[in-house]
Design a protein around this motif. Structure first.
Motif, short mmCIF file in Angstrom:
data_model
loop_
_atom_site.label_atom_id
_atom_site.label_comp_id
_atom_site.label_asym_id
_atom_site.label_seq_id
_atom_site.Cartn_x
_atom_site.Cartn_y
_atom_site.Cartn_z
N THR A 33 3.70 8.83 22.41
CA THR A 33 4.90 8.13 21.97
C THR A 33 4.56 6.68 21.71
OG1 THR A 33 6.22 9.60 23.34
CG2 THR A 33 7.27 7.56 22.64
N GLY A 34 5.12 6.13 20.65
CA GLY A 34 4.89 4.74 20.32
C GLY A 34 3.72 4.51 19.38
N VAL A 35 3.04 5.57 18.99
CA VAL A 35 1.87 5.44 18.12
C VAL A 35 2.16 6.12 16.79
CG1 VAL A 35 -0.57 6.04 17.85
CG2 VAL A 35 0.31 5.41 20.09
N THR A 36 1.91 5.40 15.71
CA THR A 36 2.09 5.97 14.38
C THR A 36 1.05 7.05 14.16
OG1 THR A 36 2.94 3.89 13.52
CG2 THR A 36 2.05 5.43 11.90
N PRO A 37 1.47 8.25 13.73
CA PRO A 37 0.49 9.32 13.52
C PRO A 37 -0.48 8.96 12.39
CG PRO A 37 2.67 10.00 12.76
CD PRO A 37 2.83 8.66 13.41
N ASN A 38 -1.68 9.49 12.48
CA ASN A 38 -2.68 9.17 11.46
C ASN A 38 -2.37 9.81 10.11
OD1 ASN A 38 -3.33 11.82 12.01
ND2 ASN A 38 -5.44 11.41 12.61
N THR A 39 -1.33 10.61 10.04
CA THR A 39 -0.92 11.21 8.78
C THR A 39 0.07 10.32 8.01
OG1 THR A 39 0.83 12.40 9.93
CG2 THR A 39 -1.26 13.57 9.59
N PHE A 40 0.52 9.23 8.64
CA PHE A 40 1.49 8.35 7.98
C PHE A 40 0.85 7.67 6.79
CE2 PHE A 40 3.33 4.12 7.35
CZ PHE A 40 4.66 4.44 7.17
N ARG A 41 1.54 7.69 5.67
CA ARG A 41 1.08 7.00 4.47
C ARG A 41 2.22 6.15 3.94
NH1 ARG A 41 -2.80 8.37 6.46
NH2 ARG A 41 -4.40 9.80 5.77
N MET A 42 1.94 4.89 3.69
CA MET A 42 2.94 3.98 3.14
C MET A 42 3.18 4.37 1.68
SD MET A 42 4.87 1.44 3.97
CE MET A 42 4.23 0.41 5.26
N PRO A 43 4.45 4.51 1.29
CA PRO A 43 4.73 4.86 -0.11
C PRO A 43 4.18 3.81 -1.07
CG PRO A 43 6.70 5.07 1.24
CD PRO A 43 5.65 4.41 2.09
N THR A 44 3.76 4.28 -2.21
CA THR A 44 3.31 3.36 -3.26
C THR A 44 4.45 3.19 -4.24
OG1 THR A 44 2.40 5.18 -4.53
CG2 THR A 44 0.90 4.06 -3.01
N GLY A 45 4.28 2.36 -5.17
CA GLY A 45 5.31 2.12 -6.17
C GLY A 45 5.43 0.63 -6.39
N SER A 46 6.05 0.30 -7.48
CA SER A 46 6.17 -1.12 -7.81
C SER A 46 7.64 -1.49 -7.93
CB SER A 46 5.43 -1.42 -9.12
OG SER A 46 5.98 -0.63 -10.16
N GLY A 47 7.84 -2.77 -8.04
CA GLY A 47 9.21 -3.27 -8.22
C GLY A 47 10.09 -3.00 -7.02
N CYS A 48 11.38 -3.05 -7.26
CA CYS A 48 12.32 -2.88 -6.16
C CYS A 48 12.29 -1.47 -5.58
CB CYS A 48 13.73 -3.25 -6.61
SG CYS A 48 14.38 -2.31 -8.00
N ALA A 49 12.02 -0.46 -6.38
CA ALA A 49 11.97 0.91 -5.86
C ALA A 49 10.86 1.05 -4.83
CB ALA A 49 11.77 1.91 -6.99
N GLY A 50 9.72 0.45 -5.08
CA GLY A 50 8.61 0.46 -4.13
C GLY A 50 8.96 -0.28 -2.85
N GLU A 51 9.60 -1.43 -3.00
CA GLU A 51 10.02 -2.21 -1.82
C GLU A 51 11.00 -1.42 -0.96
OE1 GLU A 51 8.99 -5.28 -0.73
OE2 GLU A 51 7.50 -5.16 -2.32
N VAL A 52 11.96 -0.79 -1.60
CA VAL A 52 12.96 0.00 -0.89
C VAL A 52 12.30 1.16 -0.16
CG1 VAL A 52 14.92 1.58 -1.25
CG2 VAL A 52 14.92 -0.66 -2.34
N ASP A 53 11.46 1.90 -0.86
CA ASP A 53 10.80 3.07 -0.25
C ASP A 53 9.89 2.68 0.91
OD1 ASP A 53 12.07 4.72 -2.07
OD2 ASP A 53 10.32 4.93 -3.37
N ARG A 54 9.17 1.58 0.77
CA ARG A 54 8.26 1.15 1.84
C ARG A 54 9.03 0.72 3.09
NH1 ARG A 54 5.28 -0.16 -2.66
NH2 ARG A 54 6.22 -2.21 -2.95
N PHE A 55 10.12 -0.03 2.89
CA PHE A 55 10.86 -0.48 4.06
C PHE A 55 11.55 0.70 4.75
CE2 PHE A 55 14.37 -3.34 5.92
CZ PHE A 55 13.64 -3.58 7.07
N GLN A 56 12.03 1.66 3.97
CA GLN A 56 12.63 2.85 4.59
C GLN A 56 11.58 3.63 5.37
OE1 GLN A 56 16.18 3.87 4.38
NE2 GLN A 56 15.28 4.74 6.23
N ALA A 57 10.36 3.72 4.84
CA ALA A 57 9.28 4.41 5.54
C ALA A 57 8.95 3.72 6.87
CB ALA A 57 8.04 4.49 4.66
N VAL A 58 8.94 2.40 6.87
CA VAL A 58 8.68 1.64 8.10
C VAL A 58 9.79 1.92 9.11
CG1 VAL A 58 8.60 -0.69 9.08
CG2 VAL A 58 7.30 -0.17 7.02
#
Length: 111
Positions: A33-58
């Protein structure tokens, strides 16, 4: 003679402590618990869609690892959804600004 026997015994006891290979890494399901799994991948993408997707993933990762509560996750996700709608309407700067403001409001560093 005594010193030679002592040295041999010490050498054998140290050799018994060594292992041939490191233990295997835990599977994502067994990650502590408390550890990000090694399968986690930050979403890619550009512009606002990428920013939105990355923050939601976090935020989703922080909920799954216990770094935030369900209540905070829900409030932040609602603000992310507002930014997602702003982005979909074609207002890239506005959506990016909303994400930046939400990050600051909830104590997340600029992304």
């Amino acid at each position: 003679m005594r010193a030679a026997l002592l040295a041999a015994a010490l050498g054998l006891s140290l050799a018994a402590c060594q292992t041939a290979a490191p233990p295997p890494a835990p599977s994502p399901e067994q990650a502590p618990t408390g550890v990000t799994p090694n399968t986690f991948r930050m979403p890619t993408g550009s512009g606002c869609a990428g920013e939105v997707d990355r923050f939601q993933a976090v935020m989703d990762n922080d909920l799954q690892t216990g770094h935030t509560t369900k209540g905070v996750h829900s409030r932040v996700s609602a603000e992310i959804d507002t930014a997602r709608k702003t982005c979909a309407a074609g207002n890239d700067a506005g959506a990016t600004s909303q994400i930046r403001a939400t990050r600051t409001k909830f104590g997340y560093p600029a992304g």
